[in-house]
Design an enzyme around this catalytic site. Structure first.
Site, PDB file in Angstrom:
ATOM      1  N   SER A 278       5.258   2.669  -3.911  1.00 29.76           N
ATOM      2  CA  SER A 278       6.383   3.195  -3.136  1.00 29.76           C
ATOM      3  C   SER A 278       6.515   2.325  -1.906  1.00 29.76           C
ATOM      4  O   SER A 278       5.724   1.402  -1.695  1.00 29.76           O
ATOM      5  CB  SER A 278       6.109   4.637  -2.723  1.00 29.76           C
ATOM      6  OG  SER A 278       5.118   4.647  -1.705  1.00 29.76           O
ATOM      7  N   LYS A 279       7.489   2.654  -1.082  1.00 30.85           N
ATOM      8  CA  LYS A 279       7.686   1.849   0.124  1.00 30.85           C
ATOM      9  C   LYS A 279       6.448   1.857   1.008  1.00 30.85           C
ATOM     10  O   LYS A 279       6.259   0.968   1.825  1.00 30.85           O
ATOM     11  CB  LYS A 279       8.879   2.382   0.912  1.00 30.85           C
ATOM     12  CG  LYS A 279      10.199   1.952   0.324  1.00 30.85           C
ATOM     13  CD  LYS A 279      11.324   2.076   1.339  1.00 30.85           C
ATOM     14  CE  LYS A 279      12.641   1.731   0.698  1.00 30.85           C
ATOM     15  NZ  LYS A 279      13.561   2.851   0.607  1.00 30.85           N
ATOM     16  N   ARG A 280       5.624   2.880   0.849  1.00 29.07           N
ATOM     17  CA  ARG A 280       4.447   2.978   1.723  1.00 29.07           C
ATOM     18  C   ARG A 280       3.359   1.955   1.382  1.00 29.07           C
ATOM     19  O   ARG A 280       2.608   1.543   2.242  1.00 29.07           O
ATOM     20  CB  ARG A 280       3.873   4.394   1.691  1.00 29.07           C
ATOM     21  CG  ARG A 280       4.482   5.290   2.764  1.00 29.07           C
ATOM     22  CD  ARG A 280       4.059   6.721   2.626  1.00 29.07           C
ATOM     23  NE  ARG A 280       4.728   7.340   1.487  1.00 29.07           N
ATOM     24  CZ  ARG A 280       4.134   7.675   0.350  1.00 29.07           C
ATOM     25  NH1 ARG A 280       2.852   7.497   0.189  1.00 29.07           N
ATOM     26  NH2 ARG A 280       4.819   8.222  -0.635  1.00 29.07           N
ATOM     27  N   ASN A 281       3.263   1.579   0.111  1.00 27.14           N
ATOM     28  CA  ASN A 281       2.175   0.654  -0.239  1.00 27.14           C
ATOM     29  C   ASN A 281       2.673  -0.623  -0.918  1.00 27.14           C
ATOM     30  O   ASN A 281       1.897  -1.349  -1.529  1.00 27.14           O
ATOM     31  CB  ASN A 281       1.116   1.367  -1.104  1.00 27.14           C
ATOM     32  CG  ASN A 281       1.731   1.898  -2.391  1.00 27.14           C
ATOM     33  OD1 ASN A 281       2.908   1.693  -2.647  1.00 27.14           O
ATOM     34  ND2 ASN A 281       0.940   2.553  -3.206  1.00 27.14           N
TER      35      ASN A 281
END
Ligand code: GLU
Length: 504
Positions: A278-281
């Protein structure tokens, strides 16, 4: 009316969907993105597998856009999704822009089909009106969780008495249509994961429409997948739980089992931390990779490997190999870890495999887009300098800046100046400049021989004599091969930069 009014729904059903339609030209596969923004890595990996499967067997690949939730899918996202698929070389035989026997392929234009199915499901008692408000649902859900019960819909409106229903309507409550999941179990032979059985006790009655009557995903996809004659559906593992629901819908809509598609669920893509990508990782948007210098060939190769591999230990391949060899039994059941370094390495391999003219045509927009100006001739000549030195096209901007920059804007990087153009450099550059100026011709071998002989004369090793020249001429401590670079830069610009470099 009570639940007893639909006795047929209370008889447990054992759904067994084990047959697979043949792998031949009658195959119909699809990708059904719901693009609320850019298509992401997971969507496109799924598209790639469906595309490859249908292409391998001479079947049909369909693009259907799941945009019934109008608040999320803009026209820009709709257009961008198609653009990304085309960029990746994933051409569709039926769908937006192409047409086909099941037009239209945009679900927002197919609402009448879903409304008809919803009516039929209600009429036959396979679905019922649920008047519970979101607040009531949330409250009962919390309570169930507190009491250790499953939090899904509790069936409150499943068998409403007619007076109660009327009372709710009079109260002005809106309703959603909810599917009456029959008791029993569903087993299907998953193309990737083998036999999967899900007990219906795990499946609460689920909503088919929103309160404004708009269809929800489970209904719209079920109507279209059978309606459009899909035979094989490869999709993400997150949709395993949708499968028994959709098979139940097929049955309730009266579709004979021979027409049900086979399903295969491909593993999740995770980031370095093993959490779903996801955008987080990580970066998830294909448009991001496109803008950052990745080739479609590199993306196709790498995304194919996220869960599938060809036989042998081949890692670098093109879409032709994928099409020739793709099969669902080589798809892994384990999560696939996204590794940017590996993508870069493969992308570099694909950059090196391009012929020079092709690479030049791909570099031109990247260079122009970053404000450099370039002629076709110069670019063709410069390609050999950078082709083996890049893992992304965008790296050419830095590598070729010295050559393409407007002379008035040429500047030596500060840290490069500090490192290589200290006190003795002025004398070195002057001596090199004079020797170069005296050369009868301007070629790489002559420049190289001359530089080394100046070094010898000054008692400097090759590194010591070339470092200030590289920095003065290219402005950087790292550049394409120095002598070829000077040949392309030309005599006048090189001599002028050497001269300017002496002014330290
Ligand atoms: N619109 C769904 C998605 O993008 C498609 C699900 C399916 O393939 O059935 O995930």
């Amino acid at each position: 009316m009570t639940a007893a009014g639909h006795p047929e729904q209370l008889i447990p059903v054992q759904v067994r969907h084990l047959a697979h339609p043949p792998l031949d030209a009658s195959m119909r596969c699809r990708i059904a993105p719901a693009p609320s923004g850019d298509l992401h890595v997971g969507n496109v990996r799924t598209a790639l597998y469906n595309w490859a499967l249908s292409r391998r067997h001479g079947g049909t690949f369909v693009l259907r856009v799941e945009d019934t939730d109008r608040s999320r899918v803009s026209d820009e996202a709709f257009a961008a999704a198609q653009d990304v698929l085309r960029w990746m070389g994933l051409d569709w035989d039926e769908g937006p822009g192409v047409g086909g026997p099941f037009e239209p392929y945009r679900q927002s234009e197919r609402l009448a089909w879903y409304a008809e199915a919803a009516d039929e499901l209600e009429r036959t008692g396979a679905a019922y009106r649920c008047y519970c408000t979101p607040a009531e649902l949330a409250q009962r859900r919390d309570q169930a969780l507190r009491e250790g019960r499953p939090p899904g819909y509790d069936g409150r409106c499943r068998s409403l008495a007619e007076e109660q229903r009327v009372a709710f309507e009079v109260e002005g409550r809106t309703w959603v249509l909810r599917f009456r999941m029959p008791p029993g179990a569903t087993t299907w032979d998953d193309l990737v994961r083998g036999e999967i059985t899900i007990e219906h006790s795990q499946i609460p009655d689920f909503a088919l429409t929103r309160s404004d009557g708009h269809p929800l995903y489970l209904l719209a996809a079920a109507v279209d997948d059978v309606g459009m004659g899909m035979t094989h559906i490869i999709r993400g593992e997150d949709l395993v739980a949708a499968t028994p629901r959709q098979l139940a819908l097929y049955a309730a809509l009266g579709h004979p089992q021979e027409r049900w598609p086979a399903f295969g669920h491909v593993p999740l893509i995770v980031g370095a931390d093993n959490a779903p990508l996801s955008k987080r990782n990580g970066e998830v948007s294909i448009a991001w990779y496109r803008a950052h210098g990745f080739l479609p060939e590199g993306m196709v190769n790498y995304l194919s490997l996220l869960g599938w591999s060809p036989g042998g230990d081949r890692e670098v391949f093109d879409s032709g190999v994928l099409v020739a060899e793709f099969s669902t039994d080589r798809v892994s059941r384990n999560p696939a870890r996204f590794d940017l370094r590996k993508l870069e390495a493969l992308n570099g391999d694909h950059i090196r495999a391009l012929d020079e003219a092709d690479l030049a045509s791909r570099l031109a927009p990247v260079l122009v887009g970053s404000g450099l100006s370039v002629t076709p001739e110069l670019l063709r000549a410069a390609v050999p300098l950078v082709q083996t030195r890049m893992s992304r096209l965008t790296e050419a901007v830095d590598l070729l800046w010295f050559l393409l920059v407007d002379e008035a804007e040429f500047e030596i990087e500060e840290h490069a100046r500090a490192k290589a153009l200290g006190e003795p450099a002025g004398g070195v550059l002057r001596a090199v400049g004079e020797a170069f100026e005296a050369l009868p011709s301007w070629d790489a071998q002559g420049l190289e021989d001359t530089l080394w002989s100046v070094g010898e004369r000054l008692g400097l090793n090759r590194r010591k004599v070339s470092a200030p020249v590289r920095v003065a001429v290219t402005g950087r401590t790292v550049s394409p091969p120095l002598f070829e670079s000077m040949v392309l830069l030309g005599r006048d610009r090189t001599l002028a930069r050497l001269k300017a470099g002496t002014a330290v």
